[in-house]
Design an enzyme around this catalytic site. Structure first.
Site, PDB file in Angstrom:
ATOM      1  N   GLU A 152       0.841  -1.196   0.000  1.00  0.00           N
ATOM      2  CA  GLU A 152       0.000   0.000   0.000  1.00  0.00           C
ATOM      3  C   GLU A 152       0.878   1.249   0.000  1.00  0.00           C
ATOM      4  O   GLU A 152       1.829   1.336   0.762  1.00  0.00           O
ATOM      5  CB  GLU A 152      -0.891  -0.016   1.254  1.00  0.00           C
ATOM      6  N   ARG A 155      -1.032   7.850   1.371  1.00  0.00           N
ATOM      7  CA  ARG A 155      -0.464   8.849   2.283  1.00  0.00           C
ATOM      8  C   ARG A 155      -1.473   9.096   3.381  1.00  0.00           C
ATOM      9  O   ARG A 155      -2.648   9.360   3.082  1.00  0.00           O
ATOM     10  CB  ARG A 155      -0.218  10.175   1.524  1.00  0.00           C
ATOM     11  N   GLU A 156      -1.059   9.011   4.632  1.00  0.00           N
ATOM     12  CA  GLU A 156      -1.990   9.359   5.709  1.00  0.00           C
ATOM     13  C   GLU A 156      -2.435  10.798   5.500  1.00  0.00           C
ATOM     14  O   GLU A 156      -1.666  11.651   5.060  1.00  0.00           O
ATOM     15  CB  GLU A 156      -1.329   9.190   7.078  1.00  0.00           C
ATOM     16  N   GLY A 258      12.642  20.980   5.972  1.00  0.00           N
ATOM     17  CA  GLY A 258      11.965  21.091   7.253  1.00  0.00           C
ATOM     18  C   GLY A 258      12.579  20.202   8.316  1.00  0.00           C
ATOM     19  O   GLY A 258      13.782  19.931   8.319  1.00  0.00           O
ATOM     20  N   CYS A 265       5.014   5.089   9.614  1.00  0.00           N
ATOM     21  CA  CYS A 265       5.555   4.260   8.526  1.00  0.00           C
ATOM     22  C   CYS A 265       7.011   4.569   8.183  1.00  0.00           C
ATOM     23  O   CYS A 265       7.887   3.734   8.403  1.00  0.00           O
ATOM     24  CB  CYS A 265       4.695   4.419   7.284  1.00  0.00           C
ATOM     25  N   LYS A 328       2.112  14.996  10.656  1.00  0.00           N
ATOM     26  CA  LYS A 328       1.973  15.912   9.508  1.00  0.00           C
ATOM     27  C   LYS A 328       0.541  16.403   9.494  1.00  0.00           C
ATOM     28  O   LYS A 328      -0.309  15.876  10.242  1.00  0.00           O
ATOM     29  CB  LYS A 328       2.342  15.229   8.194  1.00  0.00           C
TER      30      LYS A 328
HETATM   31  N1  LIG Z   1      -0.634   4.009   8.092  1.00  0.00           N
HETATM   32  C1  LIG Z   1      -0.357   4.152   6.805  1.00  0.00           C
HETATM   33  O1  LIG Z   1      -0.594   5.210   6.220  1.00  0.00           O
HETATM   34  C2  LIG Z   1       0.253   3.020   6.011  1.00  0.00           C
HETATM   35  C3  LIG Z   1       0.530   3.212   4.645  1.00  0.00           C
HETATM   36  C4  LIG Z   1       1.097   2.167   3.918  1.00  0.00           C
HETATM   37  C5  LIG Z   1       1.424   0.992   4.562  1.00  0.00           C
HETATM   38  N2  LIG Z   1       1.178   0.849   5.904  1.00  0.00           N
HETATM   39  C6  LIG Z   1       1.515  -0.417   6.548  1.00  0.00           C
HETATM   40  O2  LIG Z   1       0.302  -1.027   6.928  1.00  0.00           O
HETATM   41  C7  LIG Z   1       0.475  -1.776   8.128  1.00  0.00           C
HETATM   42  C8  LIG Z   1      -0.510  -1.298   9.180  1.00  0.00           C
HETATM   43  O3  LIG Z   1      -0.189   0.036   9.506  1.00  0.00           O
HETATM   44  P1  LIG Z   1      -1.145   0.926  10.409  1.00  0.00           P
HETATM   45  O4  LIG Z   1      -0.578   2.281  10.401  1.00  0.00           O
HETATM   46  O5  LIG Z   1      -2.551   0.732   9.984  1.00  0.00           O
HETATM   47  O6  LIG Z   1      -0.929   0.227  11.834  1.00  0.00           O
HETATM   48  P2  LIG Z   1      -1.909   0.283  13.096  1.00  0.00           P
HETATM   49  O7  LIG Z   1      -1.100  -0.151  14.250  1.00  0.00           O
HETATM   50  O8  LIG Z   1      -2.613   1.592  13.094  1.00  0.00           O
HETATM   51  O9  LIG Z   1      -3.004  -0.844  12.788  1.00  0.00           O
HETATM   52  C9  LIG Z   1      -2.809  -2.223  12.879  1.00  0.00           C
HETATM   53  C10 LIG Z   1      -4.084  -2.822  13.475  1.00  0.00           C
HETATM   54  O10 LIG Z   1      -4.074  -4.237  13.352  1.00  0.00           O
HETATM   55  C11 LIG Z   1      -4.730  -4.767  14.497  1.00  0.00           C
HETATM   56  N3  LIG Z   1      -4.389  -6.201  14.591  1.00  0.00           N
HETATM   57  C12 LIG Z   1      -3.185  -6.751  14.892  1.00  0.00           C
HETATM   58  N4  LIG Z   1      -3.270  -8.102  14.811  1.00  0.00           N
HETATM   59  C13 LIG Z   1      -4.537  -8.397  14.442  1.00  0.00           C
HETATM   60  C14 LIG Z   1      -5.236  -9.612  14.192  1.00  0.00           C
HETATM   61  N5  LIG Z   1      -4.639 -10.807  14.305  1.00  0.00           N
HETATM   62  N6  LIG Z   1      -6.537  -9.542  13.856  1.00  0.00           N
HETATM   63  C15 LIG Z   1      -7.173  -8.353  13.747  1.00  0.00           C
HETATM   64  N7  LIG Z   1      -6.560  -7.162  13.983  1.00  0.00           N
HETATM   65  C16 LIG Z   1      -5.261  -7.188  14.310  1.00  0.00           C
HETATM   66  C17 LIG Z   1      -4.226  -3.898  15.625  1.00  0.00           C
HETATM   67  O11 LIG Z   1      -5.064  -3.977  16.756  1.00  0.00           O
HETATM   68  C18 LIG Z   1      -4.243  -2.517  14.958  1.00  0.00           C
HETATM   69  O12 LIG Z   1      -5.477  -1.849  15.161  1.00  0.00           O
HETATM   70  C19 LIG Z   1       1.937  -1.587   8.523  1.00  0.00           C
HETATM   71  O13 LIG Z   1       2.688  -2.634   7.978  1.00  0.00           O
HETATM   72  C20 LIG Z   1       2.292  -0.275   7.846  1.00  0.00           C
HETATM   73  O14 LIG Z   1       3.669  -0.164   7.619  1.00  0.00           O
HETATM   74  C21 LIG Z   1       0.581   1.826   6.635  1.00  0.00           C
END
Ligand SMILES: NC(=O)c1ccc[n+]([C@@H]2O[C@H](COP(=O)([O-])OP(=O)(O)OC[C@H]3O[C@@H](n4cnc5c(N)ncnc54)[C@H](O)[C@@H]3O)[C@@H](O)[C@H]2O)c1
Length: 449
Positions: A152, A155-156, A258, A265, A328
């Site tokens: 994925e 962008r947040e 900045g 991430c 951000k």
């Molecule tokens: N946040 C972003 O913008 C973004 C963008 C691209 C990629 N990613 C990737 O996506 C992944 C998730 O990131 P995130 O920011 O959402 O993390 P996060 O910690 O916000 O969310 C992960 C969620 O998964 C849940 N979880 C864990 N194990 C579980 C299970 N067995 N069953 C159900 N739920 C479960 C947790 O409780 C948590 O709510 C990471 O690998 C991150 O690097 C995130």
């Protein structure tokens, strides 16, 4: 199509809402019962543009629902997105992939005897998909369960927009059935004809995601290193960034100088990738990424020094109105926030920052209870010696009324913008000094200095 999204955090919950918006029937699985309850009630547990609106609309019709039960998802869906967290290991040496492995191991034995696709969206380092494939092969017939690595790039702050209109879709897979599943789930996006589906093998998909993060952070650290050069030479880094970005090979994206990158991430992804490439013996890549991290690690110190300079001396006891807490603008996420890293540095130097943020106050208070917070921008500005913009929310950087409003409340009209995002004009007209990284201070017309 019936899909599940396993892990409903900052990535998974908006992704689930976007899948429902595309017309799929969606079940989100979330381990955290409080988060799950809020989502099921259609209430967004964090701020993300358009997310609350889509969540409320699609939970109301039942097209999108949430559960803590993996069994319910296994029974309901034919395609399972894995969007659980991949935090850094406690020793910082790569990812802790236990959530990803744990989710797949929990799902597999619950799958009914019909074809299913497991689609990994979490960010992992190369080799994780191969490990999951071995687990799948042990549990289920490979003919029945397909694995796709579908990183994925959202962008947040733009999670919904980027999920509905991605720049590209990358799918690392190895069977025609897996390809058909991906083409079906993304059909409404692909039908528009303006988004490329890149089909490759899982290892390439994993490296592609890590490389994208590595390049973005390299650009950020590059321009921040140039900000350091500009500070020493008296040159202007904003003009340098603009001038070099006109070259199409360089571009303007990601080139705002900045305080450096942050969030849930980029910092952990670059750290994990740096470690992994070192482990694999890719010495040049390791050297490059180590330098990128080194520059980023120094930004909070550089910003704290700028605040000290703007103050005209040590910060002991200095009351600071500190605007911004999220990592951000556009999100309430405070994970590894550069703004809060700076606030910590300022406290170490004896200053007394009072933090205000339009969306991230609750998260900041929960994760960093040691800081002082204000509930309104007005309260944060009262009797400050300096105003620091730590996060580039438009209400701080481009509200033409703020300079005059703030001028009436503060003790000294000194603004430090560590995101180089402020439109300085209205501040200068209202009598403020404006300090930014890698630039000479801008002083109001007719000031003596
Ligand atoms: N946040 C972003 O913008 C973004 C963008 C691209 C990629 N990613 C990737 O996506 C992944 C998730 O990131 P995130 O920011 O959402 O993390 P996060 O910690 O916000 O969310 C992960 C969620 O998964 C849940 N979880 C864990 N194990 C579980 C299970 N067995 N069953 C159900 N739920 C479960 C947790 O409780 C948590 O709510 C990471 O690998 C991150 O690097 C995130």
């Amino acid at each position: 199509m019936r899909v599940s999204v396993i892990g409903c955090g900052h990535l998974g919950a908006p992704h689930a809402a976007a899948m429902a918006e595309l017309g799929h029937e969606v079940i989100g699985v979330e381990l955290d019962p409080e988060k799950c309850k809020a989502l099921a009630a259609g209430v967004a547990p964090f701020y993300e543009a358009r997310f609350g609106e889509l969540l409320a609309a699609h939970t109301a019709t039942g097209r999108l629902r949430f559960s803590t039960s993996m069994a319910e998802a296994a029974d309901f869906a034919d395609l399972h997105f894995i969007a659980v967290g991949t935090p850094l290991r406690a020793d910082g040496r790569g990812y802790d992939t236990s959530q990803v492995i744990g989710a797949v191991e929990a799902l597999l034995p619950l799958l009914p005897p019909r074809p299913a696709a497991i689609v990994g969206k979490s960010t992992v380092t190369v080799g994780t998909a191969a490990r999951l494939q071995q687990i799948i092969d042990r549990f289920a017939s490979a003919a029945r369960v397909d694995l796709v690595w579908n990183p994925e790039f959202l962008r947040e702050g733009h999670a919904i927009e980027d999920s509905l209109r991605p720049d590209r879709i990358v799918a690392g897979l190895s069977t025609p059935k897996a390809r058909a599943a991906i083409e079906e789930v993304y059909a409404p996006i692909l039908a528009r004809g303006d988004v490329e589906l890149i089909v490759t093998d899982p290892a390439t998909a994993e490296v592609l995601k890590s490389a994208a993060n590595a390049f973005l952070t390299t650009k950020i650290s590059f321009i921040n290193a140039m900000a350091e050069v500009c500070e020493i030479t008296g040159a202007d880094v904003n003009t340098v960034a603009y001038g070099i970005g006109i070259d199409k090979r360089i571009g303007h994206g990601g080139m705002r100088p900045g305080i450096g990158y942050g969030g849930g991430c980029l910092p952990k992804d670059v750290r994990a990738f740096t470690h992994r490439v070192g482990e694999l013996g890719a010495r040049d890549a390791h050297g490059l990424l180590t330098a990128v991290e080194h520059v980023n690690d120094g930004r909070a110190r550089a910003a704290a020094e700028l605040v000290e300079k703007a103050n005209g001396g040590p910060l002991d006891g200095c009351p600071i109105s500190f605007l911004g807490a999220s990592f951000k603008a556009g999100t309430s996420d405070v994970r590894d926030s550069p703004a809060l890293r700076l606030a910590e540095r300022l406290v170490e130097r004896g200053a007394a920052p009072v933090i205000y943020d339009p969306e991230a106050l609750d998260a900041a208070r929960a994760f960093h209870p040691g800081f002082s917070y204000a509930d309104t921008v007005h309260d944060a500005l009262q009797a400050a010696d300096l105003v620091v913009i730590g996060t580039e929310w438009p209400q701080f950087t481009h509200d033409p009324g703020l300079p005059d409003e703030a001028a009436a409340l503060v003790r000294r009209k000194v603004l430090v913008d560590v995101r180089n995002a402020v439109d300085a004009g209205p501040w200068l007209l209202a009598g403020w000094e404006v300090w930014q990284l890698g630039r000479r201070p801008q002083r109001p017309p007719h000031s003596a200095a």
